[in-house]
Design an enzyme around this catalytic site. Structure first.
Site, short mmCIF file in Angstrom:
data_model
loop_
_atom_site.label_atom_id
_atom_site.label_comp_id
_atom_site.label_asym_id
_atom_site.label_seq_id
_atom_site.Cartn_x
_atom_site.Cartn_y
_atom_site.Cartn_z
N TYR A 165 0.85 -1.21 0.00
CA TYR A 165 0.00 0.00 0.00
C TYR A 165 0.88 1.25 0.00
O TYR A 165 1.08 1.88 1.04
CB TYR A 165 -0.90 0.01 1.23
CG TYR A 165 -1.76 -1.23 1.39
CD1 TYR A 165 -2.90 -1.41 0.61
CD2 TYR A 165 -1.44 -2.20 2.34
CE1 TYR A 165 -3.70 -2.52 0.76
CE2 TYR A 165 -2.24 -3.33 2.49
CZ TYR A 165 -3.36 -3.49 1.71
OH TYR A 165 -4.15 -4.60 1.87
N TRP A 208 -3.51 6.39 2.79
CA TRP A 208 -4.89 5.88 2.95
C TRP A 208 -5.57 6.67 4.05
O TRP A 208 -4.95 6.97 5.09
CB TRP A 208 -4.86 4.39 3.34
CG TRP A 208 -5.18 3.47 2.21
CD1 TRP A 208 -6.38 2.86 1.97
CD2 TRP A 208 -4.31 3.02 1.17
NE1 TRP A 208 -6.31 2.07 0.84
CE2 TRP A 208 -5.05 2.16 0.32
CE3 TRP A 208 -2.99 3.28 0.84
CZ2 TRP A 208 -4.49 1.55 -0.80
CZ3 TRP A 208 -2.43 2.68 -0.28
CH2 TRP A 208 -3.18 1.82 -1.08
N ASN A 209 -6.85 6.93 3.85
CA ASN A 209 -7.62 7.82 4.71
C ASN A 209 -7.66 7.38 6.18
O ASN A 209 -7.11 8.05 7.05
CB ASN A 209 -9.02 7.90 4.08
CG ASN A 209 -9.97 8.83 4.78
OD1 ASN A 209 -9.96 8.93 5.99
ND2 ASN A 209 -10.83 9.49 4.02
N ASP A 256 -6.30 4.78 7.68
CA ASP A 256 -4.99 4.38 8.20
C ASP A 256 -4.25 5.59 8.74
O ASP A 256 -3.70 5.60 9.85
CB ASP A 256 -4.11 3.78 7.09
CG ASP A 256 -4.63 2.47 6.55
OD1 ASP A 256 -5.72 2.49 5.95
OD2 ASP A 256 -3.97 1.44 6.72
N TYR A 299 1.05 -0.89 -7.37
CA TYR A 299 -0.32 -0.94 -6.83
C TYR A 299 -1.35 -0.86 -7.95
O TYR A 299 -1.20 -0.08 -8.90
CB TYR A 299 -0.56 0.21 -5.85
CG TYR A 299 -1.94 0.15 -5.25
CD1 TYR A 299 -2.20 -0.65 -4.14
CD2 TYR A 299 -2.99 0.88 -5.80
CE1 TYR A 299 -3.48 -0.72 -3.60
CE2 TYR A 299 -4.28 0.82 -5.26
CZ TYR A 299 -4.51 0.01 -4.17
OH TYR A 299 -5.77 -0.06 -3.64
N GLN A 341 -13.65 6.57 3.02
CA GLN A 341 -13.37 5.49 3.99
C GLN A 341 -13.96 5.86 5.35
O GLN A 341 -14.43 6.98 5.54
CB GLN A 341 -11.86 5.24 4.10
CG GLN A 341 -11.42 3.96 3.40
CD GLN A 341 -10.00 3.55 3.71
OE1 GLN A 341 -9.18 4.36 4.09
NE2 GLN A 341 -9.70 2.28 3.51
N ASP A 343 -12.84 -4.79 3.22
CA ASP A 343 -13.00 -4.98 1.79
C ASP A 343 -13.83 -6.19 1.35
O ASP A 343 -14.77 -6.06 0.60
CB ASP A 343 -11.61 -5.10 1.12
CG ASP A 343 -10.73 -3.89 1.40
OD1 ASP A 343 -11.09 -3.05 2.24
OD2 ASP A 343 -9.66 -3.80 0.77
N ARG A 372 -6.11 -13.21 0.31
CA ARG A 372 -6.63 -12.03 -0.38
C ARG A 372 -8.03 -12.27 -0.94
O ARG A 372 -8.48 -13.40 -1.06
CB ARG A 372 -5.68 -11.66 -1.53
CG ARG A 372 -4.28 -11.28 -1.08
CD ARG A 372 -4.23 -9.99 -0.32
NE ARG A 372 -4.77 -8.87 -1.07
CZ ARG A 372 -4.97 -7.65 -0.57
NH1 ARG A 372 -4.67 -7.39 0.68
NH2 ARG A 372 -5.49 -6.70 -1.32
N TRP A 375 -10.81 -10.07 5.45
CA TRP A 375 -11.91 -9.65 6.34
C TRP A 375 -12.97 -10.74 6.51
O TRP A 375 -14.12 -10.44 6.83
CB TRP A 375 -12.54 -8.36 5.81
CG TRP A 375 -11.60 -7.19 5.92
CD1 TRP A 375 -10.75 -6.74 4.95
CD2 TRP A 375 -11.37 -6.35 7.06
NE1 TRP A 375 -10.02 -5.66 5.41
CE2 TRP A 375 -10.39 -5.40 6.70
CE3 TRP A 375 -11.91 -6.30 8.36
CZ2 TRP A 375 -9.93 -4.40 7.59
CZ3 TRP A 375 -11.46 -5.31 9.23
CH2 TRP A 375 -10.48 -4.38 8.83
N GLU A 418 -0.54 -6.93 9.36
CA GLU A 418 -1.80 -6.34 8.89
C GLU A 418 -2.96 -6.92 9.69
O GLU A 418 -3.86 -6.20 10.12
CB GLU A 418 -1.95 -6.63 7.39
CG GLU A 418 -3.16 -5.96 6.76
CD GLU A 418 -3.15 -6.03 5.24
OE1 GLU A 418 -2.33 -6.81 4.68
OE2 GLU A 418 -3.96 -5.33 4.61
C1 GLC Z 1 -7.07 -2.69 2.89
C2 GLC Z 1 -7.99 -2.65 4.11
C3 GLC Z 1 -8.35 -1.22 4.44
C4 GLC Z 1 -7.08 -0.40 4.62
C5 GLC Z 1 -6.10 -0.58 3.46
C6 GLC Z 1 -4.73 -0.02 3.76
O1 GLC Z 1 -7.69 -2.23 1.77
O2 GLC Z 1 -9.13 -3.42 3.90
O3 GLC Z 1 -9.16 -1.15 5.58
O4 GLC Z 1 -7.39 0.94 4.77
O5 GLC Z 1 -5.91 -1.95 3.17
O6 GLC Z 1 -4.21 -0.57 4.95
#
Ligand code: GLC
Length: 425
Positions: free
Chosen positions: A34, A38-39, A41, A86, A106, A167, A200, A354, A397
């Protein structure tokens, strides 16, 4: 990493992860999988920075809000720089913004984070920064109430499974099955080149994710069009409870700043809390859960999102009792709370993202909710489990709730932050 590290060494390791993932004003969740901002996070990562660099903590949130759109929308990813590792990257989203962003949002944890930065740390020198951030937070929350609650029930309607932050949760299986994937075309995933495929989402999940992105993109990311006719529209129990809590925290900040008009507006949103609770209570599941607003059907899955009712402060004596009974039952089946899906659900997979694994950040929210509601034993249990998972296997994670084995990426920023701010304290 193993449990042989002392608490001081664990703290140092956590700080090094945040420092290593810092890209200058924002932090990537993990450098390989990633590589952008990210919002949610980022907001939660600020809690970790606040334990050793308060200025940097505020800056994390301020940088995120630099990517806010004029209508108040705050994107789920900000692509401060491109990275071929990505998918889907900025050219797929085609949001037409500077900086480039995704077109979905998010879970709105930012206001709750800012309230903690303000309440629990030094305030001198930060009032001006609070005054600058506040209207941005308010605009984002207003955007949710304007575009994501078309029935005015106080819920948050997610337009994409990625918006919920959970997700591939089993909750989305039903609603996403109605999404037409026949015109998605060829694409190359990147996540499965970094991580084991068995951890995944599936190819079918991904086809649906992309079909929904293609719809939003074809609309020019027009939020009204998306509200009216997006192929996936689900009232998410997780985002709803998180926004309720965030509204409470925003109200407290409005009081700090003496903004009476904002107080009234926020209070009107909070007044819808009981309506939202009723709408999301699933009678046949006997639990809080998400609900498809296109068909009106409950999603029928008990997830870690369901346990955010206490965090959202949606109180109801009988339902609270039932949720605690679920916690009791589930805790008898797993080594570590809180699995992302009920282990009694046939779709439970302890290593697949998830659909089973435990997430430290969600535990933090659930644990905070238990504490707020006075369920101190549950709050302590969730915190202890989170501490054990991280101390035994490192800052991953997510974790297998049965075996504590790590799932997903390593050196994860928000897991390190949750250690510093909560689990390791
Ligand atoms: C995945 C997770 C999400 C998180 C992102 C970055 O998409 O499901 O919740 O914000 O990874 O960690």
């Amino acid at each position: 990493m193993t449990s042989t590290l002392s608490p001081a060494q664990m703290g140092e390791a956590a700080r090094q992860i945040l420092i290593g993932n810092d890209r200058g004003g924002y932090t990537v969740p993990n450098g390989r999988v990633y590589p952008f901002q990210w919002n949610w996070d980022s907001a939660l990562v600020a809690l970790g920075f606040a334990t050793f660099d308060l200025d940097r903590a505020w800056r994390e949130v301020e940088t995120l809000f630099k990517a806010q759109w004029p209508d108040g929308f705050l994107p789920h990813i900000v692509f401060w720089q491109d990275d071929a590792g990505y998918f889907p990257g900025p050219s797929v989203w085609a949001s037409g913004r500077t900086p480039p962003t995704s077109g979905i949002t998010q879970p709105p944890v930012a206001a709750s984070v800012v309230r903690r930065l303000w309440d629990e740390h030094e305030q001198a020198g930060y009032r001006e920064r609070l005054a600058v951030l506040f209207p941005k937070l308010l605009a984002w929350h207003r955007w949710f109430h304007q575009y994501r609650d078309p029935q005015k029930k106080g819920v948050v309607v997610a337009m994409h499974p990625w918006e919920t932050g959970r997700d591939n949760s089993a909750e989305w299986d039903g609603p996403a099955s109605a999404v037409d994937v026949s015109r998605v075309g060829e694409y190359q995933r990147r996540d499965t080149s970094h991580l084991d495929q068995s951890m995944r989402p599936t190819k079918l999940d991904y086809d649906r994710y992309l079909a929904i992105v293609q719809f939003g993109r074809a609309s020019g990311w027009n939020h009204q069009t998306i509200t009216d006719s997006n192929p996936f529209r689900v009232a998410d129990v997780g985002m709803t409870m998180i926004l309720l809590r965030a509204n409470r925290d925003l109200l407290a900040l409005a009081k700090v700043l003496g903004d009476a008009a904002a107080e009234r507006e926020i209070q009107s949103w909070l007044d819808l809390g009981p309506v939202a609770g009723d709408y999301l209570w699933d009678e046949s599941l006997q639990a809080y859960g998400s609900r498809d607003i296109i068909t009106g059907k409950p999603c029928g899955a008990l997830t870690s999102g369901s346990f955010l009712n206490f965090y959202g402060d949606v109180r109801h004596a009988e339902r609270d009792r039932i949720m605690l009974a679920h916690a009791e039952r589930i805790s008898g089946k797993v080594g570590h709370m809180v699995p992302s899906l009920d282990p009694d659900d046939p779709r439970f997979e302890p290593m697949r993202y998830w659909r089973g694994p435990v997430w430290a950040v969600v535990n933090f929210l659930i644990g905070s909710g238990f504490a707020m509601a006075g369920h101190d034993d549950w709050a302590a249990r969730v915190r202890r489990d989170t501490r054990e998972l991280i101390a035994t296997t490192g800052f991953h994670e997510a974790y297998n709730p049965l075996t504590a084995a790590p799932s997903g990426g390593d050196d994860f920023s928000w897991t390190a932050a949750i250690w510093l701010a909560w689990a390791g304290r």
